[in-house]
Design a protein around this motif. Sequence first.
Motif, PDB file in Angstrom:
ATOM      1  N   LEU A  26       0.832  -1.214   0.000  1.00 47.10           N
ATOM      2  CA  LEU A  26       0.000   0.000   0.000  1.00 47.10           C
ATOM      3  C   LEU A  26       0.863   1.259   0.000  1.00 47.10           C
ATOM      4  O   LEU A  26       0.561   2.248  -0.657  1.00 47.10           O
ATOM      5  N   ARG A  27       1.956   1.166   0.779  1.00 45.49           N
ATOM      6  CA  ARG A  27       2.847   2.334   0.842  1.00 45.49           C
ATOM      7  C   ARG A  27       3.369   2.664  -0.554  1.00 45.49           C
ATOM      8  O   ARG A  27       3.325   3.813  -1.007  1.00 45.49           O
ATOM      9  N   ILE A  28       3.813   1.608  -1.243  1.00 43.15           N
ATOM     10  CA  ILE A  28       4.353   1.840  -2.585  1.00 43.15           C
ATOM     11  C   ILE A  28       3.269   2.380  -3.520  1.00 43.15           C
ATOM     12  O   ILE A  28       3.463   3.340  -4.257  1.00 43.15           O
ATOM     13  N   LYS A  29       2.091   1.776  -3.383  1.00 41.25           N
ATOM     14  CA  LYS A  29       1.002   2.165  -4.265  1.00 41.25           C
ATOM     15  C   LYS A  29       0.620   3.642  -4.092  1.00 41.25           C
ATOM     16  O   LYS A  29       0.342   4.342  -5.056  1.00 41.25           O
ATOM     17  N   TYR A  30       0.627   4.108  -2.824  1.00 43.41           N
ATOM     18  CA  TYR A  30       0.116   5.460  -2.595  1.00 43.41           C
ATOM     19  C   TYR A  30       1.177   6.529  -2.372  1.00 43.41           C
ATOM     20  O   TYR A  30       1.080   7.609  -2.909  1.00 43.41           O
ATOM     21  N   ILE A  31       2.164   6.229  -1.542  1.00 43.84           N
ATOM     22  CA  ILE A  31       3.028   7.363  -1.163  1.00 43.84           C
ATOM     23  C   ILE A  31       4.484   7.220  -1.577  1.00 43.84           C
ATOM     24  O   ILE A  31       5.325   8.019  -1.167  1.00 43.84           O
ATOM     25  N   SER A  32       4.824   6.235  -2.383  1.00 43.64           N
ATOM     26  CA  SER A  32       6.203   6.201  -2.897  1.00 43.64           C
ATOM     27  C   SER A  32       6.335   7.307  -3.957  1.00 43.64           C
ATOM     28  O   SER A  32       5.352   7.972  -4.313  1.00 43.64           O
ATOM     29  N   LYS A  33       7.545   7.450  -4.468  1.00 39.32           N
ATOM     30  CA  LYS A  33       7.781   8.523  -5.459  1.00 39.32           C
ATOM     31  C   LYS A  33       6.817   8.468  -6.638  1.00 39.32           C
ATOM     32  O   LYS A  33       6.300   9.477  -7.092  1.00 39.32           O
ATOM     33  N   LYS A  34       6.579   7.196  -7.081  1.00 43.16           N
ATOM     34  CA  LYS A  34       5.695   7.065  -8.230  1.00 43.16           C
ATOM     35  C   LYS A  34       4.277   6.699  -7.842  1.00 43.16           C
ATOM     36  O   LYS A  34       3.443   6.337  -8.672  1.00 43.16           O
ATOM     37  N   GLY A  35       3.993   6.813  -6.555  1.00 40.25           N
ATOM     38  CA  GLY A  35       2.683   6.439  -6.028  1.00 40.25           C
ATOM     39  C   GLY A  35       1.597   7.413  -6.472  1.00 40.25           C
ATOM     40  O   GLY A  35       1.869   8.486  -7.014  1.00 40.25           O
ATOM     41  N   LYS A  36       0.334   7.004  -6.205  1.00 38.79           N
ATOM     42  CA  LYS A  36      -0.809   7.775  -6.693  1.00 38.79           C
ATOM     43  C   LYS A  36      -0.857   9.195  -6.156  1.00 38.79           C
ATOM     44  O   LYS A  36      -1.264  10.122  -6.858  1.00 38.79           O
ATOM     45  N   VAL A  37      -0.428   9.357  -4.883  1.00 39.90           N
ATOM     46  CA  VAL A  37      -0.482  10.695  -4.289  1.00 39.90           C
ATOM     47  C   VAL A  37       0.487  11.625  -5.013  1.00 39.90           C
ATOM     48  O   VAL A  37       0.151  12.750  -5.394  1.00 39.90           O
ATOM     49  N   ASN A  38       1.692  11.114  -5.228  1.00 41.20           N
ATOM     50  CA  ASN A  38       2.684  11.951  -5.900  1.00 41.20           C
ATOM     51  C   ASN A  38       2.295  12.282  -7.347  1.00 41.20           C
ATOM     52  O   ASN A  38       2.620  13.355  -7.856  1.00 41.20           O
ATOM     53  N   GLN A  39       1.588  11.320  -7.972  1.00 44.17           N
ATOM     54  CA  GLN A  39       1.127  11.606  -9.344  1.00 44.17           C
ATOM     55  C   GLN A  39       0.205  12.819  -9.361  1.00 44.17           C
ATOM     56  O   GLN A  39       0.294  13.679 -10.222  1.00 44.17           O
ATOM     57  N   LEU A  40      -0.680  12.892  -8.325  1.00 36.59           N
ATOM     58  CA  LEU A  40      -1.564  14.052  -8.244  1.00 36.59           C
ATOM     59  C   LEU A  40      -0.767  15.330  -8.018  1.00 36.59           C
ATOM     60  O   LEU A  40      -1.079  16.380  -8.574  1.00 36.59           O
ATOM     61  N   PHE A  41       0.286  15.194  -7.166  1.00 30.97           N
ATOM     62  CA  PHE A  41       1.141  16.367  -6.953  1.00 30.97           C
ATOM     63  C   PHE A  41       1.749  16.824  -8.277  1.00 30.97           C
ATOM     64  O   PHE A  41       1.879  18.016  -8.547  1.00 30.97           O
ATOM     65  N   ALA A  42       2.114  15.817  -9.118  1.00 30.18           N
ATOM     66  CA  ALA A  42       2.732  16.157 -10.408  1.00 30.18           C
ATOM     67  C   ALA A  42       1.745  16.913 -11.303  1.00 30.18           C
ATOM     68  O   ALA A  42       2.115  17.814 -12.053  1.00 30.18           O
ATOM     69  N   ASP A  43       0.428  16.536 -11.180  1.00 27.16           N
ATOM     70  CA  ASP A  43      -0.590  17.219 -11.989  1.00 27.16           C
ATOM     71  C   ASP A  43      -0.880  18.642 -11.511  1.00 27.16           C
ATOM     72  O   ASP A  43      -1.586  19.401 -12.182  1.00 27.16           O
ATOM     73  N   PHE A  44      -0.340  18.961 -10.327  1.00 26.13           N
ATOM     74  CA  PHE A  44      -0.670  20.244  -9.697  1.00 26.13           C
ATOM     75  C   PHE A  44      -0.329  21.434 -10.597  1.00 26.13           C
ATOM     76  O   PHE A  44      -1.035  22.437 -10.628  1.00 26.13           O
ATOM     77  N   LYS A  45       0.730  21.254 -11.392  1.00 30.11           N
ATOM     78  CA  LYS A  45       1.148  22.402 -12.239  1.00 30.11           C
ATOM     79  C   LYS A  45       0.090  22.769 -13.283  1.00 30.11           C
ATOM     80  O   LYS A  45       0.043  23.894 -13.769  1.00 30.11           O
ATOM     81  N   ASN A  46      -0.783  21.778 -13.590  1.00 34.36           N
ATOM     82  CA  ASN A  46      -1.817  22.078 -14.584  1.00 34.36           C
ATOM     83  C   ASN A  46      -3.075  22.735 -13.997  1.00 34.36           C
ATOM     84  O   ASN A  46      -4.003  23.068 -14.729  1.00 34.36           O
ATOM     85  N   VAL A  47      -3.084  22.848 -12.695  1.00 28.41           N
ATOM     86  CA  VAL A  47      -4.278  23.434 -12.058  1.00 28.41           C
ATOM     87  C   VAL A  47      -4.293  24.941 -12.323  1.00 28.41           C
ATOM     88  O   VAL A  47      -3.265  25.595 -12.170  1.00 28.41           O
ATOM     89  N   PRO A  48      -5.440  25.471 -12.724  1.00 30.77           N
ATOM     90  CA  PRO A  48      -5.487  26.925 -12.954  1.00 30.77           C
ATOM     91  C   PRO A  48      -5.145  27.694 -11.674  1.00 30.77           C
ATOM     92  O   PRO A  48      -5.484  27.234 -10.570  1.00 30.77           O
ATOM     93  N   ASN A  49      -4.489  28.828 -11.874  1.00 33.27           N
ATOM     94  CA  ASN A  49      -3.983  29.597 -10.735  1.00 33.27           C
ATOM     95  C   ASN A  49      -5.021  29.872  -9.660  1.00 33.27           C
ATOM     96  O   ASN A  49      -4.751  29.747  -8.470  1.00 33.27           O
TER      97      ASN A  49
END
Length: 339
Positions: A26-49
Amino acid sequence: MLDKISALQQEIETATASSIDEVEALRIKYISKKGKVNQLFADFKNVPNEQKKEVGKALNELKNCALEKINTLRDSFETKGSEDAGTDLTMPGEPLKLGSRHPLSLVKNEIISIFGRLGFTVAEGPEIEDDWHVFSALNFPPEHPARDMQDTFFIEKDPDVLLRTHTSSVQTRVMEHTQPPIRSIFPGRVFRNEAISARSHCIFHQIEGLYVDENVSFADLKQTLLYFSKELFGENTKIRLRPSYFPFTEPSAEMDVSCSICGGKGCNVCKYTGWLEILGCGMVDPNVLESCKIDSQKYTGFAFGMGIERITMLRYGIKDIRHFFENDIRFLKQFESAI
Ligand code: PHE
């Protein structure tokens, strides 16, 4: 984006694991570097200001929630792990090792209980005393040798302050404050300026007895002491009283009990006499009653005093009085079962 975050948060909150390996997955799935949470963080740059503030906050909450969830799951397996490793929480606890009563306390308590059965109550007095309570009120003449520095520990600056040399001082204190009938015993520590040896110590313990009422006679004293001796040393014990002298009793006597070791036949403990001296006693001197404002025409009384060390030594066959004060665990342990 906010929908994605809340969907993932729900997914994480309801996640379960049945082993520590599954927690790691679960840790790997959600909070590792490539985990789901970090993926959302990566999408953050596309969020309108204008949404960044709100989305950022939600992302951080999601991350904290995921970390907490993984930690809780891991903790639950870690404690379970040590249980599996041999701790059975349903087992009775390790017993705590208790200390044992000091042999002097054992004997003191036994003596208190014997006199308790005869209706004697227990009282105590101070160890640091004055001349009046230890000597003067007890009819000691001013030149009596017990008042000598040789026997008594005085405070140098004020010789009226001293360590009591006997528990008879408690007689004074009780009689000063109580009108008869008085029927009490006084256990306590006493001090004498004596060289320390196998047979004597400068600190030891006594139990004093006092009975004052109308018509108290020497026969009452004798019968009380006989009952006490039989209770303490056994039904076949005999007593004998020898004339003696104490300033505060008249007549005075010393009491011997038949030797409990050889039954009176003679042995090295009783020095082949068959008798052991254990206490001093007598009828309370009328002068003492008067010193304490008790009417000696109306009341009479008896008193006795014994050393607890001596009786304990006889009782348990202890050869050296110094054992009592050394606190050697090997000595004290022998009384564990005697409580
Ligand atoms: N106080 C005496 C002692 O220390 C003992 C005693 C007490 C004698 C009471 C008579 C009466 O030796």
